[in-house]
Design a protein around this motif. Structure first.
Motif, mmCIF file in Angstrom:
data_model
loop_
_atom_site.group_PDB
_atom_site.id
_atom_site.type_symbol
_atom_site.label_atom_id
_atom_site.label_comp_id
_atom_site.label_asym_id
_atom_site.label_seq_id
_atom_site.Cartn_x
_atom_site.Cartn_y
_atom_site.Cartn_z
ATOM 1 N N LEU A 147 0.822 -1.214 0.000
ATOM 2 C CA LEU A 147 0.000 0.000 0.000
ATOM 3 C C LEU A 147 0.853 1.260 0.000
ATOM 4 C CD1 LEU A 147 -2.890 -0.915 2.484
ATOM 5 C CD2 LEU A 147 -3.011 -0.702 -0.001
ATOM 6 N N ASN A 148 1.941 1.261 0.793
ATOM 7 C CA ASN A 148 2.760 2.469 0.885
ATOM 8 C C ASN A 148 3.555 2.724 -0.392
ATOM 9 O OD1 ASN A 148 4.394 0.123 1.541
ATOM 10 N ND2 ASN A 148 6.009 1.554 2.110
ATOM 11 N N GLU A 149 3.533 1.758 -1.330
ATOM 12 C CA GLU A 149 4.262 1.938 -2.583
ATOM 13 C C GLU A 149 3.420 2.607 -3.661
ATOM 14 O OE1 GLU A 149 7.611 -1.491 -2.922
ATOM 15 O OE2 GLU A 149 5.537 -2.225 -3.016
ATOM 16 N N PHE A 150 2.124 2.766 -3.427
ATOM 17 C CA PHE A 150 1.301 3.449 -4.433
ATOM 18 C C PHE A 150 0.265 4.392 -3.827
ATOM 19 C CE2 PHE A 150 -1.008 -0.467 -3.554
ATOM 20 C CZ PHE A 150 -2.341 -0.074 -3.526
ATOM 21 N N GLN A 151 0.196 4.497 -2.515
ATOM 22 C CA GLN A 151 -0.720 5.439 -1.883
ATOM 23 C C GLN A 151 0.071 6.552 -1.221
ATOM 24 O OE1 GLN A 151 -3.431 3.452 0.760
ATOM 25 N NE2 GLN A 151 -4.571 2.493 -0.900
ATOM 26 N N GLY A 152 -0.320 7.792 -1.483
ATOM 27 C CA GLY A 152 0.394 8.955 -0.970
ATOM 28 C C GLY A 152 1.049 9.709 -2.095
ATOM 29 N N GLY A 153 2.306 10.076 -1.900
ATOM 30 C CA GLY A 153 3.011 10.834 -2.926
ATOM 31 C C GLY A 153 2.630 12.302 -2.898
ATOM 32 N N SER A 154 3.486 13.131 -3.456
ATOM 33 C CA SER A 154 3.229 14.570 -3.444
ATOM 34 C C SER A 154 3.000 15.140 -4.834
ATOM 35 C CB SER A 154 4.419 15.296 -2.800
ATOM 36 O OG SER A 154 5.641 14.927 -3.426
ATOM 37 N N PHE A 155 3.189 14.312 -5.881
ATOM 38 C CA PHE A 155 3.084 14.814 -7.256
ATOM 39 C C PHE A 155 2.995 13.599 -8.174
ATOM 40 C CE2 PHE A 155 4.614 16.479 -11.262
ATOM 41 C CZ PHE A 155 4.208 17.805 -11.286
ATOM 42 N N THR A 156 2.310 13.757 -9.324
ATOM 43 C CA THR A 156 2.165 12.626 -10.263
ATOM 44 C C THR A 156 2.632 13.026 -11.655
ATOM 45 O OG1 THR A 156 0.316 11.623 -9.059
ATOM 46 C CG2 THR A 156 0.521 11.047 -11.374
ATOM 47 N N ILE A 157 3.281 12.075 -12.329
ATOM 48 C CA ILE A 157 3.661 12.230 -13.730
ATOM 49 C C ILE A 157 2.860 11.229 -14.555
ATOM 50 C CG2 ILE A 157 5.513 12.029 -15.439
ATOM 51 C CD1 ILE A 157 7.498 12.715 -13.257
ATOM 52 N N SER A 158 2.217 11.711 -15.607
ATOM 53 C CA SER A 158 1.518 10.839 -16.553
ATOM 54 C C SER A 158 2.139 11.055 -17.923
ATOM 55 C CB SER A 158 0.016 11.160 -16.584
ATOM 56 O OG SER A 158 -0.655 10.331 -17.514
ATOM 57 N N ASN A 159 2.877 10.063 -18.396
ATOM 58 C CA ASN A 159 3.618 10.184 -19.654
ATOM 59 C C ASN A 159 2.981 9.276 -20.704
ATOM 60 O OD1 ASN A 159 5.431 10.386 -21.736
ATOM 61 N ND2 ASN A 159 7.253 9.986 -20.506
ATOM 62 N N LEU A 160 2.275 9.888 -21.661
ATOM 63 C CA LEU A 160 1.672 9.148 -22.768
ATOM 64 C C LEU A 160 2.460 9.323 -24.061
ATOM 65 C CD1 LEU A 160 -2.160 9.740 -22.189
ATOM 66 C CD2 LEU A 160 -0.756 7.784 -21.521
ATOM 67 N N GLY A 161 3.605 9.992 -23.970
ATOM 68 C CA GLY A 161 4.409 10.204 -25.162
ATOM 69 C C GLY A 161 4.873 8.905 -25.789
ATOM 70 N N MET A 162 5.136 7.901 -24.957
ATOM 71 C CA MET A 162 5.599 6.609 -25.472
ATOM 72 C C MET A 162 4.521 5.901 -26.283
ATOM 73 S SD MET A 162 5.598 4.594 -21.822
ATOM 74 C CE MET A 162 6.369 5.979 -20.987
ATOM 75 N N PHE A 163 3.254 6.371 -26.161
ATOM 76 C CA PHE A 163 2.153 5.784 -26.916
ATOM 77 C C PHE A 163 1.766 6.646 -28.120
ATOM 78 C CE2 PHE A 163 1.591 4.392 -22.483
ATOM 79 C CZ PHE A 163 1.719 3.028 -22.662
ATOM 80 N N GLY A 164 2.601 7.632 -28.436
ATOM 81 C CA GLY A 164 2.356 8.457 -29.609
ATOM 82 C C GLY A 164 1.465 9.658 -29.371
ATOM 83 N N ILE A 165 1.144 9.960 -28.109
ATOM 84 C CA ILE A 165 0.309 11.125 -27.797
ATOM 85 C C ILE A 165 1.201 12.352 -27.727
ATOM 86 C CG2 ILE A 165 -1.328 12.120 -26.171
ATOM 87 C CD1 ILE A 165 -2.276 9.563 -27.551
ATOM 88 N N SER A 166 0.873 13.394 -28.490
ATOM 89 C CA SER A 166 1.731 14.580 -28.539
ATOM 90 C C SER A 166 1.478 15.520 -27.368
ATOM 91 C CB SER A 166 1.524 15.328 -29.859
ATOM 92 O OG SER A 166 0.162 15.685 -30.010
ATOM 93 N N ASN A 167 0.224 15.721 -26.993
ATOM 94 C CA ASN A 167 -0.087 16.560 -25.833
ATOM 95 C C ASN A 167 -1.470 16.220 -25.322
ATOM 96 O OD1 ASN A 167 -2.082 18.582 -27.132
ATOM 97 N ND2 ASN A 167 -0.290 18.698 -28.462
ATOM 98 N N PHE A 168 -1.693 16.428 -24.034
ATOM 99 C CA PHE A 168 -2.980 16.135 -23.412
ATOM 100 C C PHE A 168 -3.019 16.806 -22.047
ATOM 101 C CE2 PHE A 168 -0.035 13.041 -21.857
ATOM 102 C CZ PHE A 168 -0.446 12.672 -20.586
ATOM 103 N N THR A 169 -4.159 16.762 -21.384
ATOM 104 C CA THR A 169 -4.283 17.245 -20.016
ATOM 105 C C THR A 169 -4.699 16.083 -19.126
ATOM 106 O OG1 THR A 169 -6.596 17.893 -20.365
ATOM 107 C CG2 THR A 169 -4.916 19.583 -20.722
ATOM 108 N N ALA A 170 -4.332 16.150 -17.862
ATOM 109 C CA ALA A 170 -4.612 15.073 -16.920
ATOM 110 C C ALA A 170 -5.479 15.603 -15.775
ATOM 111 C CB ALA A 170 -3.309 14.484 -16.383
#
Length: 336
Positions: A233-256
């Motif tokens: 649980l402590n490995e995926f709950q919490g955190g102070s900021f998130t990165i969502s990288n869809l560039g590897m799937f060919g997405i040029s830009n988006f909002t999260a």
């Protein structure tokens, strides 16, 4: 042939309806007219018992029961094929005809994700800062490291850059709980990872102080265990900021969408080539910082993005022993 047709009640009903069209009584309600249409019978043939000699619903139902009539089946007309259509298109049946569909119930994880993100978009004032970052030096550095046997991705450098930028701009390294802004003492960066059960965000703890190569090894380990549901649980709950990288799937830009109680998420697009003012090609990628306007000011959000731009533009600064770096001495904010 004529006798066979005359003994078919469906044909008799249809013939009678066609031959008597135009002689309909005017006092026929919508419900009665619908029944007449389904059975292809004419109100002229039905004894009327209404106060104004109009046919009532009871009259129609009694007539149908007495004659033992059945509804006339609907005739499906195939879609028209253009005259200019190729011969092979005309000869083949229409796509989708006869296909079966399967309803797949949502997993508990997907239900939870949908509820949390819907609540987030509804209740949190999302604001955005976007930028295009030059990645020429980053690409060159990665090639140089690869020759030395060190394979690191753009995403690994991004995690490192975000960690350093959060340390330099602590106003973005916050959570929002119970109408209060909470400063987080550590820099723990969540990274969105797609799994068969849904999206999960394993955390790179202390990302600002890890070597890029250590980040690379850690994210591979976390992402691999996330896909087989082996994270604590402590490995995926919490955190102070998130990165969502869809560039590897060919997405040029988006909002999260912000993942509360966090107050910011970075949407990263893929790398592309563009000609600069000197007509030489440059490697660029787009990113969009989405932040909670209640907790983060527009100025602090822009400062954070500017630090990312500086770090990605000078990636050599991210491959030193960062445990000995004091960002306050570097004072990147002085650039603003």
């Amino acid at each position: 042939m004529h006798q066979l047709l005359s003994t078919n009640p469906v044909v008799v009903q249809f013939t009678r309806s066609s031959s008597l069209r135009g002689k309909a009584k005017t006092l026929v309600g919508p419900a009665v007219r619908r029944i007449l249409h389904h059975y292809r019978i004419h109100d002229h043939d039905i004894p009327a018992s209404g106060p104004k000699k109009n046919v009532l619903k009871h009259d129609v139902l009694s007539f149908i029961d007495k004659k033992e009539l059945q509804p006339v089946p609907k005739v499906k007309t195939p879609p028209a094929v253009p005259e200019t259509a190729p011969a092979d298109v005309i000869s083949k049946p229409s796509l989708g005809r006869g296909e079966k569909f399967t309803d797949i119930p949502l997993t508990n994880m997907r239900k939870t994700i949908a509820k949390r993100l819907t609540d987030s978009k509804h209740n949190i004032p999302h604001s955005y800062v976007a930028a295009d970052l030059q990645a020429d030096k980053l690409t060159a550095l990665r090639k140089k490291l690869a020759k030395d046997g060190v394979k690191v991705s753009v995403n690994d450098f991004l995690i490192k850059a975000v960690g350093l930028a959060l340390r330099a701009v602590p106003e973005v390294n916050v959570q929002f709980k119970n109408d209060e802004i909470i400063r987080i003492p550590t820099v723990d960066v969540s990274v969105a990872v797609a799994t068969p059960n849904g999206l999960i965000t394993p955390i790179i703890a202390g990302a600002d102080r890890l070597q890029v190569s250590d980040i690379s090894a850690k994210i591979r380990d976390l992402a691999g265990r996330a896909k087989i549901n082996k994270l604590a649980l402590n490995e995926f709950q919490g955190g102070s900021f998130t990165i969502s990288n869809l560039g590897m799937f060919g997405i040029s830009n988006f909002t999260a969408i912000i993942n509360p109680p966090q107050t910011a998420i970075l949407a990263v697009g893929g790398t592309r080539l563009e000609l600069g003012n000197d007509l030489t090609p440059h490697s660029l990628f787009s990113l969009t910082l989405c932040y909670d306007a209640r907790a983060i000011t527009e100025l602090d959000a822009q400062r954070f993005v500017n630090h990312l731009e500086l770090l990605i533009g000078n990636p050599d600064t991210m491959i030193t022993d960062t445990t000995r770096i004091n960002v306050s001495n570097i004072d990147l904010s002085a650039l603003l």
